[in-house]
Design a protein around this motif. Structure first.
Motif, PDB file in Angstrom:
ATOM      1  N   CYS A   1       1.151  -3.506   3.961  1.00  0.00           N
ATOM      2  CA  CYS A   1       0.132  -4.313   3.690  1.00  0.00           C
ATOM      3  C   CYS A   1      -0.090  -4.495   2.157  1.00  0.00           C
ATOM      4  O   CYS A   1       0.085  -3.719   1.378  1.00  0.00           O
ATOM      5  CB  CYS A   1      -1.240  -3.707   4.216  1.00  0.00           C
ATOM      6  SG  CYS A   1      -1.477  -3.757   5.925  1.00  0.00           S
TER       7      CYS A   1
ATOM      8  N   LYS B   1       0.985  -1.281  -0.053  1.00  0.00           N
ATOM      9  CA  LYS B   1       0.102  -0.024  -0.160  1.00  0.00           C
ATOM     10  C   LYS B   1       0.893   1.285  -0.035  1.00  0.00           C
ATOM     11  O   LYS B   1       2.102   1.350   0.121  1.00  0.00           O
ATOM     12  CB  LYS B   1      -0.960   0.150   1.321  1.00  0.00           C
ATOM     13  CG  LYS B   1      -2.014  -1.118   0.963  1.00  0.00           C
ATOM     14  CD  LYS B   1      -2.949  -0.947   2.125  1.00  0.00           C
ATOM     15  CE  LYS B   1      -3.965  -2.119   2.195  1.00  0.00           C
ATOM     16  NZ  LYS B   1      -5.318  -2.219   3.439  1.00  0.00           N
TER      17      LYS B   1
ATOM     18  N   VAL C   1      -4.869  -5.549   6.472  1.00  0.00           N
ATOM     19  CA  VAL C   1      -5.235  -4.505   7.191  1.00  0.00           C
ATOM     20  C   VAL C   1      -4.138  -4.443   8.269  1.00  0.00           C
ATOM     21  O   VAL C   1      -3.854  -5.408   9.149  1.00  0.00           O
ATOM     22  CB  VAL C   1      -6.629  -4.367   7.885  1.00  0.00           C
ATOM     23  CG1 VAL C   1      -6.705  -3.286   8.666  1.00  0.00           C
ATOM     24  CG2 VAL C   1      -7.488  -4.468   6.884  1.00  0.00           C
ATOM     25  N   CYS C   2      -3.550  -3.264   8.696  1.00  0.00           N
ATOM     26  CA  CYS C   2      -2.733  -3.160   9.902  1.00  0.00           C
ATOM     27  C   CYS C   2      -3.150  -1.773  10.501  1.00  0.00           C
ATOM     28  O   CYS C   2      -4.083  -0.868  10.117  1.00  0.00           O
ATOM     29  CB  CYS C   2      -1.221  -2.940   9.353  1.00  0.00           C
ATOM     30  SG  CYS C   2      -0.769  -1.442   8.798  1.00  0.00           S
TER      31      CYS C   2
ATOM     32  N   CYS D   1      -3.173   1.442   8.076  1.00  0.00           N
ATOM     33  CA  CYS D   1      -4.139   1.634   7.372  1.00  0.00           C
ATOM     34  C   CYS D   1      -5.785   1.528   7.983  1.00  0.00           C
ATOM     35  O   CYS D   1      -6.856   2.126   7.222  1.00  0.00           O
ATOM     36  CB  CYS D   1      -4.238   0.817   5.868  1.00  0.00           C
ATOM     37  SG  CYS D   1      -4.040  -0.926   6.234  1.00  0.00           S
TER      38      CYS D   1
ATOM     39  N   CYS E   1       1.805   1.990   4.165  1.00  0.00           N
ATOM     40  CA  CYS E   1       2.293   0.828   5.213  1.00  0.00           C
ATOM     41  C   CYS E   1       2.379  -0.428   4.066  1.00  0.00           C
ATOM     42  O   CYS E   1       2.338  -0.386   2.909  1.00  0.00           O
ATOM     43  CB  CYS E   1       0.795   0.494   6.018  1.00  0.00           C
ATOM     44  SG  CYS E   1      -0.399  -0.072   5.149  1.00  0.00           S
TER      45      CYS E   1
HETATM   46 ZN   LIG Z   1      -1.624  -1.578   6.563  1.00  0.00          ZN
END
Ligand SMILES: [Zn+2]
Lengths: 109, 486
Positions: free
Chosen positions: B28, B23, B40-41, B44, B26
């Motif tokens: 991901c 992304k 997802v982290c 985000c 980040c």
């Molecule tokens: Zn993320």
């Protein structure tokens, strides 16, 4: 131009906040005081000064395009006030006459 | 019917989802179609206390597209927050660019039907992040999937230089072709990796002032963009003609019904309160990096088209069709490694191959016939070993099985018969069995010649070399005529 109670209501609405009448009056006064104070800066002549976009004079550090592991879904959904097994759940955002999930999906960004 | 009085003014905003691995801010994955909320982290998801770190490839891709569209590139550019509330945007703001976008003042050239060239100026290309997905078709609630949140996008904004739906389609086609050539976006409008919104207004011809504009969204194919714009322009003209005023609003194209519908506004005003993103410092791009990227740019569509015309002596039309997608152009170039007859390869690809792709709704990437096999097939036709009809049939079949053409031809005994004495035998048989028709032919019914050819082909199961059949038939008929008359 001084801030009026209408401006405060407008900003509150954009921020999804609700205030009592006396709070709105208090904010109107505070907004005006802050802006007056900031106005002082306008006394300086900045014609030949480059705009400053960031307070620290740093330049960007990049990240290489490498995938890192995301978080387990359970962790991600753990704090959600409302959820299904896989999704976050929120109150219905839009009145849809018929299923058209693609539509609303793309109106963002 | 009033269309001649009016002129439309259209500006397009295109969002291109970038083919990065991770992304924008980040690590991901950007992979499409994974289970909901699995990419997802905390970054985000917009958790407090997290900080975004910019993916270098996003900047590289932006510069690539900027260079390919004659834009100026900013060596110092900044990110901004675009503030709005929507459940699929957990941070409450989208990281975008407002002042100082990375690319600005470019253009794309389109070629109109009459051959005229027109420049569509680009106001800006900027970097931003995508939002998540809201799923509304549930009974009670809206469901949110954050996977797409933070996937990098480029937003490409034109000046209002477009005047007809056809020009919009040409421009969009060009942008899609460019991002595919640059390998920065897959260009798939149906899946939403390339999205297009339009600002549309109309005014009387000759009028300088712009009319009130509407924004049209949700057009997920180039055809739909054309149709939606057509509809909206007519709608606005009709309003003006009946003495009304156009209301500035956002409209959604309903492809099924072929109409635009007003979108229920989720905010009274589009007041995004942009301000410089404090979590990201300015992006500084060294000149050397820009030069490096410039050198690494692949051959772009127009360059490739011109080279095809020169190198393979192809007509402009052929070169244009073949270079319409990079994958198709690559396929052509793979083929001509095995055969010198450049024009025949072009014909076969433009007619037969594209027909098969179209019928099966597949991409050239999924076409099972290897380039060397198509070349082999064309060579066999050129050498007279099989005829066109057989070759087309073979192509059809191997495009399903992936078999080599020569093995199929051998297995099915499809080799063309060029043995003159054998063909002569068949011709004699046909003529003897059709005495009446032969007489009618001598009496002036020239068209029967084609009938005789058809009979010969029938008896040889289509394998006889048509050229030899023609020659032999002519000779035999001539001999008979001499006999009859003599
Ligand atoms: Zn993320």
């Amino acid at each position: 131009m001084p801030v009026t109670i209408k401006d405060v209501e407008y900003i509150a609405n954009l921020a999804r906040l609700e205030f009592k009448e006396e709070e709105k009056e208090k904010f109107t006064e505070q907004f005006n005081r802050i802006l007056e104070y900031i106005d002082k800066l306008n006394e300086l002549d900045t014609t030949d000064v480059e705009p400053l976009y960031h307070v620290i004079d740093l330049k960007n550090v990049f990240r290489e395009d490498i995938v890192k592991e995301s978080y387990p879904r359970e962790e991600i959904l753990k704090n959600a006030p409302s959820r299904t097994e896989f999704f976050f759940k929120v109150p219905k955002v839009i009145q849809v006459e018929k299923p058209q999930k693609e539509n609303e999906d793309k109106e963002q960004s | 019917m009033f269309a001649d009085k009016y002129e439309a003014v259209i500006g397009l905003e295109i969002h291109a989802q970038l083919l990065t691995n991770s992304k924008a801010f980040c690590g991901c994955s950007t992979k499409f179609g994974l289970p909901p909320n699995s990419n997802v982290c905390p970054i985000c998801l917009g958790m407090p206390g997290t900080l975004p770190v910019l993916n270098k490839r996003v900047v590289e891709f932006a510069i690539k597209l900027g260079l390919a569209t004659h834009c100026k590139i900013r060596t110092y550019s900044i990110f901004a927050r675009k503030n709005y509330f929507y459940p699929d945007l957990p941070k409450g703001y989208q990281i975008s660019q407002y002042e100082e976008p990375i690319c600005y003042d470019g253009y794309v050239e389109i070629e109109l039907k009459n051959g005229e060239k027109k420049k569509i100026r680009l106001r800006r290309i900027h970097m931003e992040e995508d939002a998540g997905k809201s799923i509304h078709d549930q009974d009670v609630d809206t469901l949110i999937d954050i996977n797409r949140c933070g996937v990098p996008l480029l937003e490409i904004v034109t000046e209002p230089d477009i005047n007809t739906p056809q020009e919009a389609a040409l421009y969009l086609t060009k942008i899609r072709q460019l991002v595919q050539y640059l390998d920065i976006c897959d260009g798939n409008m149906e899946e939403g990796s390339l999205r297009c919104d339009a600002n549309v207004s109309v005014r009387l011809k000759g009028e300088k002032k712009l009319g009130t504009k509407t924004e049209v969204k949700n057009m997920n194919s180039i055809k739909n963009v054309e149709k939606a714009l057509e509809y909206e322009i007519n709608r606005q003209i009709q309003i003006l003609e009946s003495g009304g005023t156009v209301i500035q609003e956002t409209l959604l194209w309903d492809a099924g019904a072929g109409v635009v519908r007003p979108m229920r506004s989720k905010e009274e005003a589009h007041d995004y309160r942009y301000f410089p993103e404090p979590d990201l410092v300015p992006v500084v791009v060294p000149e050397e990096w820009i030069n490096e990227i410039k050198k690494s740019l692949p051959e772009l569509p127009e360059e490739k088209r011109d080279r095809f015309m020169k190198q393979y002596k192809l007509p402009k039309y052929d070169a244009e069709v073949l270079t319409s997608s990079k994958a198709l152009a690559d396929y052509y170039e793979q083929c001509v490694k095995y055969i010198d007859d450049y024009k025949s390869v072009s014909n076969w690809i433009m007619v037969e191959v594209l027909k098969i792709l179209n019928e099966r709704q597949i991409d050239i990437a999924d076409f099972k016939v290897k380039p060397e096999h198509l070349a082999m097939l064309i060579n066999l036709v050129n050498e007279g070993k099989i005829n066109q009809t057989t070759a087309k049939m073979v192509l059809e079949e191997i495009s399903e099985t992936g078999e080599e053409p020569d093995s199929l031809i051998e297995r099915k005994g499809l080799l063309q018969i060029s043995d003159e004495s054998f063909i002569e035998e068949v011709v004699v048989k046909v003529l003897e069995g059709n005495k009446e028709n032969v007489e009618r032919y001598f009496a002036g019914k020239d068209k029967l010649f084609g009938y005789f050819v058809g009979e010969v082909m029938k008896l040889t199961k289509g394998k006889a070399n048509p050229k030899i059949v023609n020659e032999v038939l002519k000779r035999k008929l001539e001999e008979m005529r001499v006999k009859v008359n003599g």
